[in-house]
Scaffold this motif. Structure first.
Motif, short mmCIF file in Angstrom:
data_model
loop_
_atom_site.label_atom_id
_atom_site.label_comp_id
_atom_site.label_asym_id
_atom_site.label_seq_id
_atom_site.Cartn_x
_atom_site.Cartn_y
_atom_site.Cartn_z
N ARG A 50 0.84 -1.21 0.00
CA ARG A 50 0.00 0.00 0.00
C ARG A 50 0.87 1.25 0.00
NH1 ARG A 50 -3.41 2.08 5.27
NH2 ARG A 50 -3.94 4.15 4.46
N LYS A 53 2.67 1.64 -3.42
CA LYS A 53 1.80 2.12 -4.50
C LYS A 53 1.54 3.62 -4.38
CE LYS A 53 -0.61 -2.18 -5.61
NZ LYS A 53 -1.90 -2.93 -5.56
N GLU A 54 1.31 4.08 -3.15
CA GLU A 54 1.08 5.52 -2.96
C GLU A 54 2.32 6.32 -3.34
OE1 GLU A 54 -0.41 6.54 0.88
OE2 GLU A 54 -2.12 5.14 0.77
N ALA A 56 4.76 5.35 -5.35
CA ALA A 56 5.00 5.22 -6.79
C ALA A 56 4.17 6.24 -7.56
CB ALA A 56 4.68 3.80 -7.25
N GLU A 57 2.93 6.42 -7.14
CA GLU A 57 2.08 7.42 -7.78
C GLU A 57 2.60 8.83 -7.52
OE1 GLU A 57 -2.64 8.76 -7.96
OE2 GLU A 57 -2.03 7.03 -6.77
N ARG A 58 3.05 9.05 -6.30
CA ARG A 58 3.54 10.38 -5.93
C ARG A 58 4.77 10.77 -6.74
NH1 ARG A 58 5.22 11.59 0.25
NH2 ARG A 58 3.09 10.79 0.54
N TYR A 59 5.66 9.80 -6.95
CA TYR A 59 6.93 10.10 -7.62
C TYR A 59 6.92 9.76 -9.11
CZ TYR A 59 9.11 11.09 -3.13
OH TYR A 59 9.44 11.66 -1.92
N GLY A 60 5.82 9.16 -9.58
CA GLY A 60 5.72 8.85 -10.99
C GLY A 60 6.68 7.77 -11.46
N PRO A 62 7.59 3.22 -11.29
CA PRO A 62 6.97 1.92 -11.06
C PRO A 62 7.11 1.48 -9.60
CG PRO A 62 8.48 1.85 -12.94
CD PRO A 62 8.73 3.15 -12.23
N VAL A 63 6.15 0.70 -9.13
CA VAL A 63 6.20 0.18 -7.76
C VAL A 63 7.49 -0.60 -7.53
CG1 VAL A 63 5.13 -1.43 -6.14
CG2 VAL A 63 3.70 0.13 -7.46
#
Length: 350
Positions: A50, A53-54, A56-60, A62-63
């Motif tokens: 979790r 994933k958060e 990865a989205e924040r930094y653009g 891949p997980v």
């Protein structure tokens, strides 16, 4: 317009990275039972995933660029993995799952003073380690209440992973809860068997069948992957033999057994792992001992999943069980939870 915004956002991220806003990295060293227990280890993974994933989205990114994990086969593997991750100097935090990692971490952590470590379910005395422990006896007590009220034979059982203080505290809580709810149950009526391993559901089933055949009609599992054997054993006599899960609502995590699982103890390992990771990333992480439980500073982290509705969240919440649990049993569980919180019920444990 959206394309332009996307390009601008990408440039901003690249700029941030170029000026030192490095992407955080998470390392997770699981306990020896490995993934697939649908309980303790899996929850740890879910919490780390979790966070990953958060981030990865924040930094653009891949997980996979953020999150690494390993599944040790034996205790002897712990030191190698702890040192392997730490010596890279790349990881924001290294999360170690299981009580038996603590003694190893006490030796390893001082060699990497700038590395942040977390250990779950034990205390490791080192200046760069956060030790997360739970009041396991609380969830076990609540499970004991359900077992004590559900049983028709006035005999219940518990399958433990190992005969160690951590698991004996589960048994102590479970036994007291069953006897608090049902005075007809005596100490000798609460059976217990220890598998001696966290990843042996075949032996777990054999020991569970032994307890069922000895008269127990409800068995609580606290044995990692091994207590999947409790569910398999209960399926041999559905409607007569019943099971209880631990750490997560196992009627949800093992839906194929939702017809025999009447309730599950809750231990929010996922929340603890996620929280420690995010604190390390946000710069608020601190070493020391952190306690999760009803009777703790946090007041969260333990409870039970039983019945069809949230009766007293976050301590008594709905389960995915297919078994109809009468409201009067759920109400008694709520009474017990309130008693623990208010101090009118004190659970004795080693």
């Amino acid at each position: 317009m959206r394309k332009v915004l996307g390009v601008l956002l990408g440039l901003v991220l690249v700029g941030l990275l170029a000026f030192g806003a490095s992407v955080p990295k998470i390392a997770l060293i699981l306990a020896t039972g490995g993934l697939g227990d649908r309980s303790f280890n899996d929850q740890s993974y879910w919490g780390a995933e979790r966070a990953a994933k958060e981030l990865a989205e924040r930094y653009g990114v891949p997980v996979e660029q953020i999150f690494s994990y390993v599944e040790p086969r034996s205790i002897a593997d712990y030191e190698g993995y702890q040192r392997e991750f730490a010596r890279t100097g790349e990881y924001t935090i290294i999360v170690c799952i299981g009580f038996d990692q603590a003694p190893v971490l006490e030796e390893v952590a001082p060699d990497y003073p700038d590395q942040k470590f977390v250990v779950i379910d034990a205390v490791a005395a080192a200046d760069n380690v956060a030790s997360v422990v739970f009041n396991d006896w609380e969830e076990a007590f609540l499970c004991g209440v359900v077992a004590g009220l559900w049983t028709k034979t006035n005999k219940v059982g518990m399958l433990g992973g190992m005969d160690i203080p951590l698991i004996r505290r589960f048994y102590q809580g479970f036994s007291q809860g069953a006897r608090w709810a049902n005075p007809a149950i005596k100490p000798e009526d609460v059976l217990v068997r220890y598998v001696g391993a966290w990843n042996n559901p075949v032996l777990g089933k054999e020991l569970s069948l032994e307890m069922y055949q000895a008269g127990a009609d409800v068995i609580y599992g606290a044995a990692g992957k091994s207590h999947l054997g409790v569910f398999a054993a209960a399926e041999e006599n559905p409607g007569v033999w019943w099971a209880m899960g631990t750490d997560v609502d196992q009627a949800w995590s093992t839906p194929e057994h939702a017809d025999v699982i009447i309730a599950s103890g809750l231990k929010r390992v996922d929340l603890a792992v996620y929280t420690e990771i995010m604190k390390a990333v946000e710069g608020t992480w601190q070493p020391g001992v952190i306690v999760y439980g009803m009777v703790s500073e946090s007041r969260i982290g333990t409870g039970i999943a039983v019945g069809k509705e949230d009766a007293f969240p976050p301590y008594v919440v709905a389960s995915y069980s297919l078994v109809d649990i009468p409201n009067w049993i759920v109400e008694k569980v709520v009474e017990a939870a309130k008693g623990i919180l208010e101090g009118t019920i004190v659970i004795e444990h080693e």
